[in-house]
Design a protein around this motif. Sequence first.
Motif, mmCIF file in Angstrom:
data_model
loop_
_atom_site.group_PDB
_atom_site.id
_atom_site.type_symbol
_atom_site.label_atom_id
_atom_site.label_comp_id
_atom_site.label_asym_id
_atom_site.label_seq_id
_atom_site.Cartn_x
_atom_site.Cartn_y
_atom_site.Cartn_z
ATOM 1 N N PRO A 81 -35.244 -3.364 -30.424
ATOM 2 C CA PRO A 81 -34.606 -3.679 -29.144
ATOM 3 C C PRO A 81 -33.153 -3.229 -29.069
ATOM 4 N N VAL A 82 -32.681 -3.020 -27.845
ATOM 5 C CA VAL A 82 -31.259 -2.816 -27.574
ATOM 6 C C VAL A 82 -30.807 -4.013 -26.744
ATOM 7 N N SER A 83 -29.520 -4.337 -26.786
ATOM 8 C CA SER A 83 -29.106 -5.619 -26.213
ATOM 9 C C SER A 83 -27.918 -5.507 -25.263
ATOM 10 N N ALA A 84 -27.820 -6.518 -24.407
ATOM 11 C CA ALA A 84 -26.678 -6.716 -23.520
ATOM 12 C C ALA A 84 -26.432 -8.213 -23.433
ATOM 13 N N LYS A 85 -25.168 -8.592 -23.197
ATOM 14 C CA LYS A 85 -24.823 -10.007 -23.047
ATOM 15 C C LYS A 85 -24.422 -10.264 -21.604
ATOM 16 N N SER A 86 -24.958 -11.332 -21.028
ATOM 17 C CA SER A 86 -24.547 -11.739 -19.687
ATOM 18 C C SER A 86 -24.016 -13.163 -19.762
ATOM 19 N N SER A 87 -22.874 -13.362 -19.137
ATOM 20 C CA SER A 87 -22.206 -14.663 -19.248
ATOM 21 C C SER A 87 -22.376 -15.459 -17.960
ATOM 22 N N VAL A 88 -21.307 -15.687 -17.256
ATOM 23 C CA VAL A 88 -21.332 -16.607 -16.121
ATOM 24 C C VAL A 88 -21.836 -15.942 -14.855
ATOM 25 N N TYR A 210 -32.585 -8.377 -24.143
ATOM 26 C CA TYR A 210 -33.070 -7.362 -25.086
ATOM 27 C C TYR A 210 -34.108 -6.486 -24.381
ATOM 28 N N LEU A 211 -33.918 -5.188 -24.468
ATOM 29 C CA LEU A 211 -34.868 -4.239 -23.904
ATOM 30 C C LEU A 211 -35.710 -3.640 -25.023
ATOM 31 N N TYR A 212 -37.019 -3.691 -24.852
ATOM 32 C CA TYR A 212 -37.951 -3.108 -25.819
ATOM 33 C C TYR A 212 -38.694 -1.955 -25.132
ATOM 34 N N SER A 213 -38.654 -0.789 -25.730
ATOM 35 C CA SER A 213 -39.412 0.343 -25.200
ATOM 36 C C SER A 213 -40.721 0.481 -25.960
#
Length: 326
Positions: A81-88, A210-213
């Motif tokens: 997976p590749v990741s990103a964080k999202s907060s408020v 998390y994005l999974y291809s």
Amino acid sequence: SAASDVYKRQSIRRRFPQIWKAALTTLVAVFFVTAVLIFQENMYQWQMSSNKSRFGDWFICERSKKEANEILSTHTYLCEPVSAKSSVKLYDSEWNETKLHIGSMTDDFIKQGRLKLDEGRMPQNNDEIAMDWNTLLSLGYTGEIGETITIRYCEENSVYNNEARHEKQFRLSGIFANYTSIWKYGKKMPGAVVTENALSAFNTKCKNSYLYSLKESVRASDYAIVYKKIKEDAKTETEYNSAVYDYQPWNSAAVYAYMYIVVMVIGILALSYQLIEYRGRRKTAYQRFRRLGMDKSMMRKMYIIENALITVSYTHLRAHETRRHL
């Protein structure tokens, strides 16, 4: 018998122009069907590539406060997976919830999501921000690089508590093509992107995306069934990129039925032409048989048997010659 074989060969030679035309017509029909099926496959590949460029090259998106799910991370069908964080959550100037988020992204996430900057660049300093067009317009901005962006958010999303309301200002450094408004899961992704240091300054809990291809070796007739099985195994909050994987150029059963009908019609027309042409050439012989006392039923039976025998004999002779050459 030898005489019968000679007669058949002579009949085939007389009818060779008609047989050749029928064979050519059949070849054209087969070529047409093959070309359509090849076109279907190429169109499918092209459309899948187009969909991925618009909606992201990912199969499953996972939302979690924890690390990536171990089952998904090690699944036979899925890549790392590749990741990103999202907060408020973001609020507009009147403190109405926009259902959009601020966060940070890795370069791998941007690449996997096929996210493209229409203008500017990614934020490099803690006072810079990049946003997609949908987020910019939802917050009431025109989208000029260098524009001051005011981010309104609430601690623990307590919008009714005035003391929990906060504002931060950033300078717009880049604008992404829309993804929050076109991805099925888009609004759960950060529509406003800052550096990781700037994100940590919000002092709020983050959710990871998390994005999974799919691995290139995986090709299914129904990706929704594949996703359902993976989701049951993982037992975590996931979303399936149906905008990409549910595409079909046309219904397979319908196109194959259509192909069979086309070939059948062409075959019938070719056979009909052959029989009509042959009947015209044998008109003199048929008149001679009538004068000898043959009635219509006998003539019809002879006509059918004669055509069937010549066609079968021709096929048999061609097969025999092919085996002999081999």
